[in-house]
Design a protein around this motif. Structure first.
Motif, PDB file in Angstrom:
ATOM      1  N   VAL A   1       0.843  -1.201   0.000  1.00 51.06           N
ATOM      2  CA  VAL A   1       0.000   0.000   0.000  1.00 51.06           C
ATOM      3  C   VAL A   1       0.874   1.244   0.000  1.00 51.06           C
ATOM      4  O   VAL A   1       2.016   1.213   0.447  1.00 51.06           O
ATOM      5  CB  VAL A   1      -0.973   0.060   1.209  1.00 51.06           C
ATOM      6  N   ARG A   2       0.311   2.330  -0.501  1.00 49.89           N
ATOM      7  CA  ARG A   2       1.038   3.602  -0.493  1.00 49.89           C
ATOM      8  C   ARG A   2       1.150   4.132   0.932  1.00 49.89           C
ATOM      9  O   ARG A   2       0.332   3.823   1.797  1.00 49.89           O
ATOM     10  CB  ARG A   2       0.307   4.620  -1.369  1.00 49.89           C
ATOM     11  N   PHE A   3       2.121   4.980   1.142  1.00 49.78           N
ATOM     12  CA  PHE A   3       2.370   5.581   2.459  1.00 49.78           C
ATOM     13  C   PHE A   3       1.106   6.241   3.016  1.00 49.78           C
ATOM     14  O   PHE A   3       0.709   5.994   4.154  1.00 49.78           O
ATOM     15  CB  PHE A   3       3.518   6.604   2.346  1.00 49.78           C
ATOM     16  N   VAL A   4       0.470   7.074   2.210  1.00 48.27           N
ATOM     17  CA  VAL A   4      -0.714   7.824   2.652  1.00 48.27           C
ATOM     18  C   VAL A   4      -1.844   6.869   3.045  1.00 48.27           C
ATOM     19  O   VAL A   4      -2.543   7.093   4.043  1.00 48.27           O
ATOM     20  CB  VAL A   4      -1.190   8.799   1.541  1.00 48.27           C
ATOM     21  N   GLU A   5      -1.986   5.798   2.289  1.00 49.50           N
ATOM     22  CA  GLU A   5      -3.013   4.796   2.582  1.00 49.50           C
ATOM     23  C   GLU A   5      -2.729   4.112   3.924  1.00 49.50           C
ATOM     24  O   GLU A   5      -3.636   3.873   4.722  1.00 49.50           O
ATOM     25  CB  GLU A   5      -3.045   3.767   1.449  1.00 49.50           C
ATOM     26  N   TYR A   6      -1.467   3.813   4.172  1.00 48.47           N
ATOM     27  CA  TYR A   6      -1.077   3.156   5.422  1.00 48.47           C
ATOM     28  C   TYR A   6      -1.376   4.062   6.620  1.00 48.47           C
ATOM     29  O   TYR A   6      -1.903   3.615   7.631  1.00 48.47           O
ATOM     30  CB  TYR A   6       0.402   2.765   5.396  1.00 48.47           C
ATOM     31  N   VAL A   7      -1.040   5.335   6.494  1.00 48.73           N
ATOM     32  CA  VAL A   7      -1.315   6.295   7.566  1.00 48.73           C
ATOM     33  C   VAL A   7      -2.825   6.365   7.817  1.00 48.73           C
ATOM     34  O   VAL A   7      -3.282   6.306   8.966  1.00 48.73           O
ATOM     35  CB  VAL A   7      -0.736   7.692   7.245  1.00 48.73           C
ATOM     36  N   ALA A   8      -3.609   6.468   6.759  1.00 48.19           N
ATOM     37  CA  ALA A   8      -5.071   6.554   6.896  1.00 48.19           C
ATOM     38  C   ALA A   8      -5.626   5.297   7.551  1.00 48.19           C
ATOM     39  O   ALA A   8      -6.491   5.375   8.437  1.00 48.19           O
ATOM     40  CB  ALA A   8      -5.719   6.772   5.526  1.00 48.19           C
ATOM     41  N   ARG A   9      -5.130   4.135   7.159  1.00 51.02           N
ATOM     42  CA  ARG A   9      -5.613   2.869   7.721  1.00 51.02           C
ATOM     43  C   ARG A   9      -5.237   2.758   9.207  1.00 51.02           C
ATOM     44  O   ARG A   9      -6.040   2.299  10.021  1.00 51.02           O
ATOM     45  CB  ARG A   9      -5.075   1.679   6.940  1.00 51.02           C
ATOM     46  N   THR A  10      -4.044   3.199   9.549  1.00 53.79           N
ATOM     47  CA  THR A  10      -3.614   3.176  10.954  1.00 53.79           C
ATOM     48  C   THR A  10      -4.519   4.066  11.793  1.00 53.79           C
ATOM     49  O   THR A  10      -4.977   3.673  12.877  1.00 53.79           O
ATOM     50  CB  THR A  10      -2.141   3.620  11.068  1.00 53.79           C
ATOM     51  N   ARG A  11      -4.813   5.254  11.289  1.00 58.26           N
ATOM     52  CA  ARG A  11      -5.707   6.171  12.001  1.00 58.26           C
ATOM     53  C   ARG A  11      -7.119   5.597  12.105  1.00 58.26           C
ATOM     54  O   ARG A  11      -7.777   5.729  13.133  1.00 58.26           O
ATOM     55  CB  ARG A  11      -5.731   7.527  11.313  1.00 58.26           C
ATOM     56  N   PHE A  12      -7.571   4.966  11.031  1.00 60.92           N
ATOM     57  CA  PHE A  12      -8.890   4.338  11.016  1.00 60.92           C
ATOM     58  C   PHE A  12      -8.980   3.264  12.106  1.00 60.92           C
ATOM     59  O   PHE A  12      -9.951   3.211  12.864  1.00 60.92           O
ATOM     60  CB  PHE A  12      -9.158   3.727   9.633  1.00 60.92           C
ATOM     61  N   GLN A  13      -7.958   2.429  12.205  1.00 56.38           N
ATOM     62  CA  GLN A  13      -7.966   1.367  13.212  1.00 56.38           C
ATOM     63  C   GLN A  13      -7.972   1.946  14.628  1.00 56.38           C
ATOM     64  O   GLN A  13      -8.676   1.439  15.507  1.00 56.38           O
ATOM     65  CB  GLN A  13      -6.778   0.431  12.999  1.00 56.38           C
ATOM     66  N   ASN A  14      -7.210   3.010  14.830  1.00 59.57           N
ATOM     67  CA  ASN A  14      -7.217   3.678  16.142  1.00 59.57           C
ATOM     68  C   ASN A  14      -8.606   4.242  16.443  1.00 59.57           C
ATOM     69  O   ASN A  14      -9.089   4.151  17.578  1.00 59.57           O
ATOM     70  CB  ASN A  14      -6.174   4.792  16.186  1.00 59.57           C
ATOM     71  N   ALA A  15      -9.232   4.836  15.440  1.00 56.86           N
ATOM     72  CA  ALA A  15     -10.576   5.397  15.622  1.00 56.86           C
ATOM     73  C   ALA A  15     -11.584   4.296  15.956  1.00 56.86           C
ATOM     74  O   ALA A  15     -12.455   4.498  16.811  1.00 56.86           O
ATOM     75  CB  ALA A  15     -11.010   6.154  14.372  1.00 56.86           C
ATOM     76  N   CYS A  16     -11.454   3.142  15.322  1.00 55.18           N
ATOM     77  CA  CYS A  16     -12.355   2.014  15.617  1.00 55.18           C
ATOM     78  C   CYS A  16     -12.253   1.620  17.085  1.00 55.18           C
ATOM     79  O   CYS A  16     -13.266   1.390  17.742  1.00 55.18           O
ATOM     80  CB  CYS A  16     -12.030   0.809  14.737  1.00 55.18           C
ATOM     81  N   ASP A  17     -11.030   1.550  17.585  1.00 58.90           N
ATOM     82  CA  ASP A  17     -10.834   1.221  19.001  1.00 58.90           C
ATOM     83  C   ASP A  17     -11.513   2.250  19.899  1.00 58.90           C
ATOM     84  O   ASP A  17     -12.175   1.891  20.868  1.00 58.90           O
ATOM     85  CB  ASP A  17      -9.339   1.153  19.345  1.00 58.90           C
ATOM     86  N   LEU A  18     -11.335   3.516  19.572  1.00 56.65           N
ATOM     87  CA  LEU A  18     -11.953   4.582  20.369  1.00 56.65           C
ATOM     88  C   LEU A  18     -13.479   4.543  20.287  1.00 56.65           C
ATOM     89  O   LEU A  18     -14.167   4.776  21.281  1.00 56.65           O
ATOM     90  CB  LEU A  18     -11.433   5.950  19.932  1.00 56.65           C
ATOM     91  N   LEU A  19     -14.008   4.228  19.123  1.00 60.65           N
ATOM     92  CA  LEU A  19     -15.464   4.147  18.966  1.00 60.65           C
ATOM     93  C   LEU A  19     -16.041   2.971  19.748  1.00 60.65           C
ATOM     94  O   LEU A  19     -17.133   3.064  20.299  1.00 60.65           O
ATOM     95  CB  LEU A  19     -15.839   4.017  17.482  1.00 60.65           C
ATOM     96  N   ARG A  20     -15.314   1.877  19.795  1.00 63.69           N
ATOM     97  CA  ARG A  20     -15.785   0.693  20.519  1.00 63.69           C
ATOM     98  C   ARG A  20     -15.669   0.852  22.027  1.00 63.69           C
ATOM     99  O   ARG A  20     -16.513   0.378  22.769  1.00 63.69           O
ATOM    100  CB  ARG A  20     -14.966  -0.543  20.116  1.00 63.69           C
ATOM    101  N   ASN A  21     -14.600   1.486  22.470  1.00 66.41           N
ATOM    102  CA  ASN A  21     -14.268   1.450  23.894  1.00 66.41           C
ATOM    103  C   ASN A  21     -14.450   2.759  24.636  1.00 66.41           C
ATOM    104  O   ASN A  21     -14.281   2.791  25.841  1.00 66.41           O
ATOM    105  CB  ASN A  21     -12.812   0.993  24.069  1.00 66.41           C
ATOM    106  N   GLY A  22     -14.744   3.819  23.909  1.00 63.75           N
ATOM    107  CA  GLY A  22     -14.800   5.114  24.582  1.00 63.75           C
ATOM    108  C   GLY A  22     -16.152   5.769  24.510  1.00 63.75           C
ATOM    109  O   GLY A  22     -17.040   5.332  23.790  1.00 63.75           O
ATOM    110  N   ASN A  23     -16.260   6.826  25.269  1.00 60.07           N
ATOM    111  CA  ASN A  23     -17.496   7.612  25.261  1.00 60.07           C
ATOM    112  C   ASN A  23     -17.262   8.997  24.688  1.00 60.07           C
ATOM    113  O   ASN A  23     -18.038   9.912  24.946  1.00 60.07           O
ATOM    114  CB  ASN A  23     -18.071   7.697  26.677  1.00 60.07           C
ATOM    115  N   LEU A  24     -16.188   9.150  23.931  1.00 61.01           N
ATOM    116  CA  LEU A  24     -15.907  10.433  23.292  1.00 61.01           C
ATOM    117  C   LEU A  24     -16.883  10.686  22.162  1.00 61.01           C
ATOM    118  O   LEU A  24     -17.398   9.744  21.545  1.00 61.01           O
ATOM    119  CB  LEU A  24     -14.486  10.434  22.720  1.00 61.01           C
ATOM    120  N   ARG A  25     -17.108  11.947  21.861  1.00 60.15           N
ATOM    121  CA  ARG A  25     -17.918  12.292  20.689  1.00 60.15           C
ATOM    122  C   ARG A  25     -17.141  11.927  19.430  1.00 60.15           C
ATOM    123  O   ARG A  25     -15.908  11.870  19.437  1.00 60.15           O
ATOM    124  CB  ARG A  25     -18.243  13.786  20.694  1.00 60.15           C
ATOM    125  N   VAL A  26     -17.855  11.712  18.346  1.00 63.34           N
ATOM    126  CA  VAL A  26     -17.223  11.338  17.083  1.00 63.34           C
ATOM    127  C   VAL A  26     -16.190  12.385  16.661  1.00 63.34           C
ATOM    128  O   VAL A  26     -15.096  12.038  16.218  1.00 63.34           O
ATOM    129  CB  VAL A  26     -18.274  11.108  15.972  1.00 63.34           C
TER     130      VAL A  26
END
Length: 110
Positions: free
Chosen positions: A44-69
């Protein structure tokens, strides 16, 4: 080996503004070389990897946290809410709110 160092750097700094140039400097290689090698090694391209890493972190926060989107978007390193929504929808097929709702339903059903 440089690509694996770059991946580690991305994972450690994904919640910050991060660039190819900055990452290449951190692993002591040229941005062009990193870009080329990154795609060869990871598929994958660099930019895609960064976006996917951020996406995975966001998924964890959405599942486990009570923060607003919106708080999750910035905590995961996205520069804007619209960028976050666009990337999230591309990777998951649904909005962050829909994703969070589906995870909450799954937990209640257990």
């Amino acid at each position: 080996m440089d690509v694996w160092k770059a991946r580690k750097f991305i994972e450690e700094h994904s919640n910050e503004e991060i660039s190819l140039r900055e990452t290449a400097k951190a692993v002591n290689i040229s941005p062009n070389y990193l870009s080329e090698k990154f795609k060869q090694v990871t598929g994958v391209r660099f930019v895609e990897y960064v976006a996917r890493t951020r996406f995975q972190n966001a998924c964890d926060l959405l599942r486990n946290g009570n923060l607003r989107v919106s708080e999750i978007a910035f905590a995961a390193g996205f520069q804007s809410l619209s960028q976050f929504n666009r990337v999230f929808k591309r990777f998951s097929g649904r909005s962050p709110t829909q994703y969070r709702a589906s995870k909450r339903m799954t937990r209640r059903g257990r």
